[in-house]
Motif scaffolding. Structure first.
Motif, PDB file in Angstrom:
ATOM      1  N   PRO A 114       0.801  -1.235   0.000  1.00  0.00           N
ATOM      2  CA  PRO A 114       0.000   0.000   0.000  1.00  0.00           C
ATOM      3  C   PRO A 114       0.829   1.279   0.000  1.00  0.00           C
ATOM      4  O   PRO A 114       0.293   2.364  -0.221  1.00  0.00           O
ATOM      5  N   LEU A 115       2.145   1.157   0.249  1.00  0.00           N
ATOM      6  CA  LEU A 115       3.006   2.336   0.289  1.00  0.00           C
ATOM      7  C   LEU A 115       3.644   2.631  -1.056  1.00  0.00           C
ATOM      8  O   LEU A 115       4.127   3.746  -1.288  1.00  0.00           O
ATOM      9  N   ILE A 116       3.677   1.627  -1.935  1.00  0.00           N
ATOM     10  CA  ILE A 116       4.283   1.776  -3.254  1.00  0.00           C
ATOM     11  C   ILE A 116       3.168   2.027  -4.283  1.00  0.00           C
ATOM     12  O   ILE A 116       2.163   1.327  -4.270  1.00  0.00           O
ATOM     13  N   PRO A 117       3.328   3.016  -5.149  1.00  0.00           N
ATOM     14  CA  PRO A 117       2.283   3.222  -6.161  1.00  0.00           C
ATOM     15  C   PRO A 117       2.182   2.033  -7.104  1.00  0.00           C
ATOM     16  O   PRO A 117       3.211   1.398  -7.387  1.00  0.00           O
ATOM     17  N   PRO A 118       0.971   1.651  -7.531  1.00  0.00           N
ATOM     18  CA  PRO A 118      -0.317   2.331  -7.322  1.00  0.00           C
ATOM     19  C   PRO A 118      -1.154   1.687  -6.219  1.00  0.00           C
ATOM     20  O   PRO A 118      -2.137   1.000  -6.488  1.00  0.00           O
TER      21      PRO A 118
END
Length: 430
Positions: free
Chosen positions: A150-154
């Motif tokens: 959830p911290l890395i896009p997307p």
């Protein structure tokens, strides 16, 4: 706060704690308000539920979910895993390091932490055990590395946060790059330390995972690895919006699956079914929480809470400490997306009143809820990975102590060094 609203919130929390499905728990509490309050028309409940889903940014959710599912079923994950193994072959920890790096790279494609955790638990944990790593250690690595997603896009959480708080999703995607990489690097360092103490040796050159030279492994994974660059580059250059980027990701992932000849008609049907089910769960929560958010706004809870907090709290740093403690506790009991939709309208106005940057506060919020996904008693990532691997919860919690420390260190850095989440946004957008 009215008596009816207080009773509604109590019912909501009781329902969540006894494991009632999240959207039903939210609707139960909200429905009580609409039915019992004489000044609230019950038809508004349906209206607010539907209108909460009528958001263009939320269209990105099914697109990115679908792209991630295509990636998992079309052999792309295996190619990226081989590349990760070639990159980490000399680092202590062996497949544990591959696990962390794979979650980081796949997080930039799928956006779903639960899907990432389930996939990695099935693919890597049995092999990690065969190479001498304990089941609890292998399970902990899988669960904690999935918090990077959830911290890395997307990340889906970024999309929901942006739509709820009216914050640029493109800027959130850019801010997530450095936050996700910080978490990945510190987790790999922690794993290397643990591996040396337990003699979990690096992968050897003769190993099947690293028999492929790094150059050849990169070429095999090059096209999948281009997807995050296409998404982020297209958004930043204005070629497409975040929602349109989701559609581009679906087409790209589908094209790769067909090109690799691993996405058969039967697999395609399975992928679409999985996409529909995952999207439905998310959207039901969004719609129910939207109705609750309307109730809270009507009762002027955000405005009253903002005024009280600004008067009672001396500085923004004390406010951030309070928010961290509060969100860590909330994350233990409430699913992350539901907590986000309910609490963002309450806390964002207060953060703005203290002059806290929107992007900075977004990642404090998202990071806390990522930790909540591995924290009992709810701990969705913990239960998913333990359920697949057969690890006992007590053994999981004992093994996870160093990684909770590592995550809390990262949370403190993200909280009190805002440049970690904002420098790339400042460079490219401001």
């Amino acid at each position: 706060m009215s008596t009816i609203l207080t009773l509604s919130i109590i019912i909501l929390f009781i329902a969540l704690m006894i494991r009632v499905p999240v959207f039903i728990a939210i609707l139960a509490g909200t429905a009580l308000y609409f039915l019992a309050a004489g000044h609230a028309n019950p038809l508004l409940l349906v209206q607010r539920f539907v209108s909460g889903l009528e958001s263009v940014p939320l269209l990105a959710v099914p697109f990115f979910v679908c792209a991630g599912v295509f990636m998992n079923h079309s052999g792309i994950t295996r190619r990226i895993m081989t590349f990760c193994a070639a990159l980490t072959a000399a680092i202590w920890g062996g497949l544990a390091q591959v696990n962390i790096l794979l979650s980081t790279l796949m997080g930039g494609m799928s956006g779903s932490s639960l899907a990432d955790a389930a996939m990695t638990a099935k693919m890597l944990v049995p092999e990690m055990e065969r190479r001498g790593m304990s089941k609890p250690f292998s399970t902990v690595i899988t669960a904690f590395s999935s918090t990077i997603t959830p911290l890395i896009p997307p990340g889906i959480g970024m999309i929901i946060y942006g739509a709820t708080a009216n914050v640029s999703i493109g800027q959130l995607f850019m801010g997530g790059i450095s936050v996700g990489l910080l978490t990945c690097v510190t987790m790999m360092v922690m794993t290397s330390w643990v591996a040396r103490r337990r003699n979990y040796a690096p992968l050897k050159a003769a190993d099947d995972y690293v028999a492929v030279p790094i150059g050849k492994a990169f070429l095999s994974a090059a096209f999948p690895l281009c997807l995050p660059l296409i998404v982020l580059g297209g958004i930043r250059l204005g070629v497409f919006t975040p929602t349109e980027a989701g559609a581009v990701a679906v087409v790209y992932a589908l094209g790769l699956g067909i090109a690799y000849q691993e996405l058969s008609p039967s697999k395609l049907s399975l992928c679409l079914k999985e996409t529909v089910l995952t999207t439905a769960v998310i959207m039901l929560i969004v719609g129910a929480a939207s109705a609750l958010a309307w109730v809270l706004t009507r009762e002027r809870i955000p405005q009253g809470l903002t005024a009280w907090m600004v008067d009672a709290v001396a500085s923004k740093y004390l406010f951030l400490i309070i928010v961290n403690i509060f969100l860590l506790v909330v994350g233990m009991f409430i699913e992350g997306n539901a907590a986000m939709i309910v609490l963002v309208p309450l806390l964002v106005p207060i953060a703005r009143a203290f002059g806290i940057d929107d992007i900075h506060f977004a990642f404090i919020f998202i990071f806390n809820l990522a930790i909540g996904a591995i924290t009992p008693p709810l701990g969705t990532l913990m239960f998913v990975t333990c359920g697949i691997t057969g690890c006992r919860i007590r053994a999981f919690l004992t093994e996870s102590i160093p990684y909770f420390a590592q995550m809390l260190l990262c949370l403190l850095l993200v909280t009190f060094v805002p440049q970690i989440s904002t420098w790339l946004v400042d460079l490219l957008y401001r």
